[in-house]
Scaffold this motif. Structure first.
Motif, PDB file in Angstrom:
ATOM      1  N   ARG A  15      -1.472  -9.095  -2.720  1.00 18.21           N
ATOM      2  CA  ARG A  15      -0.307  -8.247  -2.952  1.00 18.21           C
ATOM      3  C   ARG A  15      -0.505  -6.862  -2.323  1.00 18.21           C
ATOM      4  O   ARG A  15       0.445  -6.272  -1.797  1.00 18.21           O
ATOM      5  CB  ARG A  15      -0.032  -8.136  -4.451  1.00 18.21           C
ATOM      6  CG  ARG A  15       0.265  -9.478  -5.112  1.00 18.21           C
ATOM      7  CD  ARG A  15       1.001  -9.324  -6.428  1.00 18.21           C
ATOM      8  NE  ARG A  15       0.207  -8.711  -7.476  1.00 18.21           N
ATOM      9  CZ  ARG A  15      -0.519  -9.389  -8.357  1.00 18.21           C
ATOM     10  NH1 ARG A  15      -0.580 -10.714  -8.283  1.00 18.21           N
ATOM     11  NH2 ARG A  15      -1.183  -8.767  -9.312  1.00 18.21           N
ATOM     12  N   ASP A  16      -1.747  -6.364  -2.367  1.00 16.09           N
ATOM     13  CA  ASP A  16      -2.033  -5.083  -1.715  1.00 16.09           C
ATOM     14  C   ASP A  16      -1.850  -5.182  -0.202  1.00 16.09           C
ATOM     15  O   ASP A  16      -1.319  -4.262   0.441  1.00 16.09           O
ATOM     16  CB  ASP A  16      -3.457  -4.635  -2.037  1.00 16.09           C
ATOM     17  CG  ASP A  16      -3.627  -4.245  -3.500  1.00 16.09           C
ATOM     18  OD1 ASP A  16      -2.602  -3.930  -4.145  1.00 16.09           O
ATOM     19  OD2 ASP A  16      -4.772  -4.264  -3.993  1.00 16.09           O
ATOM     20  N   VAL A  17      -2.305  -6.285   0.373  1.00 17.46           N
ATOM     21  CA  VAL A  17      -2.125  -6.484   1.813  1.00 17.46           C
ATOM     22  C   VAL A  17      -0.647  -6.568   2.160  1.00 17.46           C
ATOM     23  O   VAL A  17      -0.184  -5.987   3.150  1.00 17.46           O
ATOM     24  CB  VAL A  17      -2.868  -7.753   2.283  1.00 17.46           C
ATOM     25  CG1 VAL A  17      -2.496  -8.098   3.723  1.00 17.46           C
ATOM     26  CG2 VAL A  17      -4.371  -7.558   2.166  1.00 17.46           C
ATOM     27  N   ALA A  18       0.128  -7.280   1.325  1.00 16.80           N
ATOM     28  CA  ALA A  18       1.565  -7.412   1.574  1.00 16.80           C
ATOM     29  C   ALA A  18       2.250  -6.047   1.521  1.00 16.80           C
ATOM     30  O   ALA A  18       3.136  -5.747   2.345  1.00 16.80           O
ATOM     31  CB  ALA A  18       2.192  -8.361   0.559  1.00 16.80           C
ATOM     32  N   LYS A  19       1.854  -5.201   0.574  1.00 12.87           N
ATOM     33  CA  LYS A  19       2.424  -3.856   0.513  1.00 12.87           C
ATOM     34  C   LYS A  19       2.130  -3.075   1.783  1.00 12.87           C
ATOM     35  O   LYS A  19       2.991  -2.364   2.315  1.00 12.87           O
ATOM     36  CB  LYS A  19       1.860  -3.099  -0.695  1.00 12.87           C
ATOM     37  CG  LYS A  19       2.342  -3.609  -2.037  1.00 12.87           C
ATOM     38  CD  LYS A  19       1.705  -2.812  -3.169  1.00 12.87           C
ATOM     39  CE  LYS A  19       2.108  -3.351  -4.522  1.00 12.87           C
ATOM     40  NZ  LYS A  19       1.436  -2.605  -5.632  1.00 12.87           N
ATOM     41  N   ALA A  20       0.890  -3.198   2.265  1.00 14.47           N
ATOM     42  CA  ALA A  20       0.517  -2.484   3.495  1.00 14.47           C
ATOM     43  C   ALA A  20       1.339  -2.977   4.681  1.00 14.47           C
ATOM     44  O   ALA A  20       1.783  -2.175   5.518  1.00 14.47           O
ATOM     45  CB  ALA A  20      -0.979  -2.665   3.763  1.00 14.47           C
ATOM     46  N   VAL A  21       1.572  -4.286   4.771  1.00 16.84           N
ATOM     47  CA  VAL A  21       2.367  -4.837   5.871  1.00 16.84           C
ATOM     48  C   VAL A  21       3.803  -4.325   5.812  1.00 16.84           C
ATOM     49  O   VAL A  21       4.378  -3.901   6.823  1.00 16.84           O
ATOM     50  CB  VAL A  21       2.337  -6.375   5.847  1.00 16.84           C
ATOM     51  CG1 VAL A  21       3.316  -6.950   6.869  1.00 16.84           C
ATOM     52  CG2 VAL A  21       0.932  -6.882   6.125  1.00 16.84           C
ATOM     53  N   LEU A  22       4.400  -4.342   4.628  1.00 16.07           N
ATOM     54  CA  LEU A  22       5.777  -3.867   4.481  1.00 16.07           C
ATOM     55  C   LEU A  22       5.887  -2.382   4.796  1.00 16.07           C
ATOM     56  O   LEU A  22       6.882  -1.933   5.385  1.00 16.07           O
ATOM     57  CB  LEU A  22       6.275  -4.149   3.067  1.00 16.07           C
ATOM     58  CG  LEU A  22       6.439  -5.623   2.700  1.00 16.07           C
ATOM     59  CD1 LEU A  22       6.753  -5.776   1.227  1.00 16.07           C
ATOM     60  CD2 LEU A  22       7.528  -6.270   3.546  1.00 16.07           C
ATOM     61  N   LYS A  23       4.869  -1.622   4.417  1.00 17.94           N
ATOM     62  CA  LYS A  23       4.876  -0.196   4.730  1.00 17.94           C
ATOM     63  C   LYS A  23       4.772   0.027   6.232  1.00 17.94           C
ATOM     64  O   LYS A  23       5.436   0.907   6.797  1.00 17.94           O
ATOM     65  CB  LYS A  23       3.718   0.497   4.004  1.00 17.94           C
ATOM     66  CG  LYS A  23       3.744   2.015   4.132  1.00 17.94           C
ATOM     67  CD  LYS A  23       2.644   2.648   3.292  1.00 17.94           C
ATOM     68  CE  LYS A  23       2.689   4.174   3.413  1.00 17.94           C
ATOM     69  NZ  LYS A  23       1.621   4.805   2.585  1.00 17.94           N
TER      70      LYS A  23
END
Length: 274
Positions: free
Chosen positions: A157-165
Motif C-alpha cells: 500500500r505504501d508503494v501504491a501511494k508513492a506511485v499515485l503521487k
C-alpha cells in the motif's frame, strides 16, 4: 548516469558546469560498491544499511538484484526486491483496472474517486428500500482478487501511494475498511421504523483526487471595511480629526462605558478622575 533521459535526473551540473558525484553517500557504502567494478558482485558486510546501498546503486546505475547483491540480511534484501516488484505490479493494476474507473468518474464531472476492492467471489445485494446508511452508494466497486491480495500488505500500500503521487494525484488514502455486502436481518423499532442490519466484510479501499484547486477556500470571503462609527472613541483614535465634520453634524451617542474606555485627551475636563 549523465544522460538527459535518466529518470529523475539525479546528476545535475552546478552553476560552473561541474558535476558533484556521490554527494551524501557514506564512505563505507561507497567502499562496498567499489567491489562491483572489480568482480561484478557487491558483498554487503554487516552494518551496511540495505536501503542506503539500494539508493547508491540507483545513483550509480548498478542493477540491484539477487545476482548483484550478496548479504547476510536476506529480509532487508527481499524487502527491497519486493518494493521493485510491487512498483511494477501496481503500475499494471493502475493502467488496467483503476484508471478506467477514474476516467469514468472524471467524465461525470467528479474530481475524486473512492474505489473499494472486492474479491471475484464477493457479491453485493443491497435492499433498495433500505440501503446502507454510510454513503457507500458513492463508492466505486472493483472486483479483483489479485488487487485484493496485493493490498493486504502494508508495504504494498505504501508503494501504491508513492506511485499515485508520482503520477500527480492528491489526497491519496489506501487502507482497509468494512464494506456492506448483503442484508442480514431487519429490526422493527418502536413507531414502526425499520432498521436494516448488513453484513460487513473487511476489504481494501483506495481514494485519490485530481482537483487542482483543493487548497483554496470554499467559503465566501467578505471584505473587511473599517467602520466610521464613532461609538467607541478608543478604536477611532487618529480618525477623529478627519471625521470632525461628521462629528459636528451627527454627534455620537456615548454611554458611560464608552466614557470610561475613551482616552483622557478626548474626555471633558470635568470627567477626569480626581
Amino acid at each position: 548516469m549523465f544522460g538527459p533521459g535518466r529518470e529523475y535526473n539525479f546528476t545535475r551540473p552546478n552553476e560552473k558546469g561541474e558535476y558533484e558525484i556521490a554527494e551524501g553517500i557514506s564512505s563505507a557504502v561507497f567502499r562496498t560498491v567499489l567491489d562491483y567494478y572489480k568482480t561484478g558482485i557487491i558483498n554487503c558486510p554487516d552494518g551496511i544499511s540495505i536501503p542506503d546501498l539500494r539508493d547508491t546503486c540507483d545513483y550509480l546505475c548498478i542493477n540491484f538484484d539477487f545476482n548483484t547483491i550478496k548479504c547476510q540480511d536476506l529480509s532487508a534484501l527481499l524487502h527491497e526486491l519486493s518494493n521493485d516488484g510491487a512498483h511494477k505490479q501496481f503500475d499494471s493494476y493502475l493502467e488496467e483496472l483503476i484508471l478506467p474507473i477514474m476516467v469514468d468518474s472524471a467524465r461525470k464531472g467528479e474530481r475524486e474517486c473512492h474505489i473499494v476492492v472486492l474479491t471475484d467471489e464477493d457479491t453485493v445485494d443491497w435492499d433498495e428500500d433500505h440501503p446502507p446508511p454510510m454513503g457507500e452508494e458513492y463508492s466505486q466497486i472493483l472486483y479483483s482478487s489479485k488487487l485484493y491480495r496485493f493490498f493486504k500488505y502494508i508495504e504494498n500500500r505504501d508503494v501504491a501511494k508513492a506511485v499515485l503521487k508520482e503520477r500527480g494525484l492528491k489526497n491519496i488514502r489506501i487502507g482497509i475498511e468494512g464494506y456492506p455486502t448483503c442484508k442480514e436481518k431487519v429490526k422493527r423499532r418502536p413507531g414502526g421504523r425499520s432498521e436494516v442490519i448488513y453484513n460487513y466484510v473487511q476489504r481494501p479501499f483506495i481514494q485519490m483526487s485530481w482537483e487542482k484547486e483543493e487548497g483554496k477556500s470554499r467559503h465566501v470571503d467578505f471584505q473587511c471595511v473599517r467602520s466610521k462609527s464613532l461609538t467607541n472613541l478608543v478604536t477611532v483614535g487618529d480618525d477623529v480629526s478627519e471625521d470632525h465634520e461628521v462629528i459636528m453634524h451627527h454627534p455620537p451617542q456615548v454611554d458611560e462605558l464608552d466614557r470610561l474606555n475613551s482616552p483622557f485627551s478626548q474626555m471633558a475636563v470635568n470627567d477626569l478622575p480626581d
